[in-house]
Scaffold this motif. Sequence first.
Motif, short mmCIF file in Angstrom:
data_model
loop_
_atom_site.label_atom_id
_atom_site.label_comp_id
_atom_site.label_asym_id
_atom_site.label_seq_id
_atom_site.Cartn_x
_atom_site.Cartn_y
_atom_site.Cartn_z
N SER A 178 0.81 -1.23 0.00
CA SER A 178 0.00 0.00 0.00
C SER A 178 0.84 1.28 0.00
O SER A 178 0.45 2.29 0.58
N ILE A 179 1.99 1.22 -0.61
CA ILE A 179 2.84 2.41 -0.72
C ILE A 179 2.34 3.25 -1.89
O ILE A 179 2.20 2.75 -3.00
N PRO A 180 2.05 4.55 -1.66
CA PRO A 180 1.55 5.40 -2.76
C PRO A 180 2.51 5.42 -3.94
O PRO A 180 3.74 5.41 -3.76
N THR A 181 1.94 5.44 -5.13
CA THR A 181 2.78 5.38 -6.33
C THR A 181 3.73 6.56 -6.44
O THR A 181 4.86 6.43 -6.93
N TRP A 182 3.29 7.74 -5.97
CA TRP A 182 4.16 8.92 -6.08
C TRP A 182 5.37 8.80 -5.16
O TRP A 182 6.46 9.31 -5.48
N VAL A 183 5.19 8.12 -4.03
CA VAL A 183 6.32 7.93 -3.12
C VAL A 183 7.36 7.01 -3.77
O VAL A 183 8.56 7.29 -3.76
N THR A 184 6.88 5.91 -4.33
CA THR A 184 7.78 4.99 -5.04
C THR A 184 8.47 5.71 -6.18
O THR A 184 9.68 5.56 -6.39
N GLY A 185 7.71 6.51 -6.93
CA GLY A 185 8.27 7.24 -8.06
C GLY A 185 9.37 8.20 -7.64
O GLY A 185 10.42 8.29 -8.31
N LEU A 186 9.16 8.88 -6.52
CA LEU A 186 10.15 9.83 -6.03
C LEU A 186 11.43 9.13 -5.60
O LEU A 186 12.54 9.55 -5.95
N VAL A 187 11.28 8.03 -4.87
CA VAL A 187 12.45 7.27 -4.42
C VAL A 187 13.21 6.68 -5.61
O VAL A 187 14.44 6.76 -5.67
N LEU A 188 12.47 6.11 -6.55
CA LEU A 188 13.09 5.54 -7.74
C LEU A 188 13.87 6.60 -8.52
O LEU A 188 14.98 6.37 -8.99
N THR A 189 13.25 7.76 -8.66
CA THR A 189 13.87 8.85 -9.42
C THR A 189 15.20 9.27 -8.80
O THR A 189 16.20 9.44 -9.49
N VAL A 190 15.19 9.43 -7.48
CA VAL A 190 16.41 9.85 -6.78
C VAL A 190 17.50 8.78 -6.89
O VAL A 190 18.66 9.08 -7.21
N LEU A 191 17.13 7.52 -6.61
CA LEU A 191 18.11 6.44 -6.66
C LEU A 191 18.69 6.27 -8.07
O LEU A 191 19.90 6.10 -8.24
N ALA A 192 17.81 6.30 -9.06
CA ALA A 192 18.28 6.15 -10.44
C ALA A 192 19.18 7.31 -10.85
O ALA A 192 20.19 7.11 -11.53
N ALA A 193 18.81 8.52 -10.44
CA ALA A 193 19.62 9.70 -10.78
C ALA A 193 21.03 9.57 -10.23
O ALA A 193 22.01 9.91 -10.90
N LEU A 194 21.16 9.08 -9.00
CA LEU A 194 22.48 8.93 -8.37
C LEU A 194 23.37 7.98 -9.17
O LEU A 194 24.59 8.13 -9.19
N VAL A 195 22.73 7.00 -9.82
CA VAL A 195 23.49 6.02 -10.61
C VAL A 195 23.72 6.51 -12.03
O VAL A 195 24.85 6.50 -12.54
N ILE A 196 22.66 6.96 -12.69
CA ILE A 196 22.70 7.27 -14.11
C ILE A 196 23.54 8.49 -14.44
O ILE A 196 24.28 8.50 -15.44
N ILE A 197 23.44 9.54 -13.63
CA ILE A 197 24.15 10.78 -13.93
C ILE A 197 25.66 10.56 -14.02
O ILE A 197 26.36 11.24 -14.76
N GLY A 198 26.16 9.56 -13.32
CA GLY A 198 27.60 9.28 -13.33
C GLY A 198 28.09 8.54 -14.55
O GLY A 198 29.30 8.35 -14.72
N GLY A 199 27.18 8.10 -15.44
CA GLY A 199 27.59 7.44 -16.67
C GLY A 199 27.94 5.97 -16.48
O GLY A 199 27.65 5.36 -15.44
N ILE A 200 28.60 5.39 -17.47
CA ILE A 200 28.84 3.96 -17.50
C ILE A 200 29.72 3.47 -16.36
O ILE A 200 29.53 2.36 -15.85
N LYS A 201 30.69 4.26 -15.92
CA LYS A 201 31.55 3.80 -14.83
C LYS A 201 30.75 3.68 -13.54
O LYS A 201 30.94 2.74 -12.76
N SER A 202 29.86 4.63 -13.31
CA SER A 202 28.99 4.57 -12.14
C SER A 202 28.01 3.41 -12.25
O SER A 202 27.80 2.66 -11.30
N ILE A 203 27.41 3.25 -13.43
CA ILE A 203 26.46 2.15 -13.67
C ILE A 203 27.16 0.81 -13.48
O ILE A 203 26.62 -0.11 -12.85
N GLY A 204 28.38 0.69 -14.02
CA GLY A 204 29.14 -0.55 -13.91
C GLY A 204 29.42 -0.93 -12.46
O GLY A 204 29.30 -2.10 -12.08
N LYS A 205 29.81 0.04 -11.65
CA LYS A 205 30.10 -0.23 -10.24
C LYS A 205 28.85 -0.67 -9.48
O LYS A 205 28.89 -1.61 -8.68
#
Length: 447
Positions: A178-205
């Motif tokens: 019963s976790i609201p979709t917007w909460v999941t979306g916000l957490v996903l967005t932040v976590l993904a941004a921390l990984v993706i913005i760093g490019g392939i070396k960050s993604i690889g690690k």
Amino acid sequence: MEDLIGQISDFVWGPPTLILIVGTGIYLTLRLGFLQIRALPYALRLAFSPAKQDKNSKGDISHYQALTTAMAATIGTGNIVGVATAVVLGGPGAVFWMWITALFGMATKYAEAILAVKYRVENSKGEMSGGPMYYLEKGLKAKWLGVLFAIFGACAAFGIGNMVQANSVSDALNSSFSIPTWVTGLVLTVLAALVIIGGIKSIGKVTAFFVPIMALFYVLGGLVIIVMNLDIVPAAIGLIFSDAFTASAVGGGLLGTVIRYGVARGVFSNEAGLGSAPIAAAAAKTDYPGRQALVSMTQVFIDTIIVCSITGITIVMADLAGSGLEGGPLTQASFAAFLGDWGGYIVTIGIVLFAFSTLVGWSYYGEKCFSYLFNDKVVPVYRIIFVIAIFWGSVQTLDLVWSISDVMNALMAIPNLIGLLGLSGVVVYETKKFLEIAKKEKEEARA
């Protein structure tokens, strides 16, 4: 509109495309002398204990990181939802045809990777860029096919590689906890941004750490079920084999129901022939294309022979395929039939982890498609838009996006398979060259 897109999806994923995908795998298997079987032990050793000489080779990430980045994108909801769909629509025998698809798909994945490394280029940032668009342009001399692939790949990255994955995560957590979709979306967005913005070396690690944990979590849950119920495992496996050759499997036109759904879901899960994984393979530090190609080949083995088998065997053992349940709920119910509520939680968490990993892996594929179509300067803008799309996808209903993405995914395969067939001679030549080198290395190690 949705009905029209659905009809197009059925057509592009129909018998002609599936025959082309599997046929290419069979052709490459024969030309390579069943390399995927002969060299699998050596390939697994390479994947998890890379050669020392690769440390000083050109590339951005290690063999292992390239493998886990590709696995992050392929070990996704298809391993849970796709297998369940195949069993419901095609019967238990569909699992057998998923295995057959994986067997030949390993040769396809090998060929994709060997061409990706051979024809890769260094971009303005000193990073490696490669994949079907480059070997279609540089190897096959058909840039227009490379452009088509990049367009289809860019569209698929935002759909099946982004919004629909985010939507799967938010739906799973909302229905189970019963976790609201917007909460999941916000957490996903932040976590993904921390990984993706760093490019392939960050993604690889991140994938090097994350992928083994998520895969082991799900596989161990399935193995517990199998070990606890060893008495019914032989019957389940026997049913998979016997049902694979029933009238429904060999009838129904050119492809029987069992074969069609087994092959389609197998390809959807491991992506062999679609051309996505070689984009990650091209970033690997490697001295010879053949070395990375063998590592990439193991991805299909892990994805389909191991992870999908866990799902398929558990579903057949639970015998709930005729209960009216489909997709994720069927897999959840099957696990719960043996482990109670904990079984359902394992599948829910598996969906979340698998979908997030797919999102991260596909972010890199889309990035390389966009940079090929435009230039490297668009990459920062692409990453920002990709991250924003994650949140949007988490809170929307995306049935139409699913269908369009499915079409784009299939269309990626066509130019890629043309390239694999046209450049199969190059694959064979590079393979022979590397196997001779590997033989010498083995002899020197013994001396």
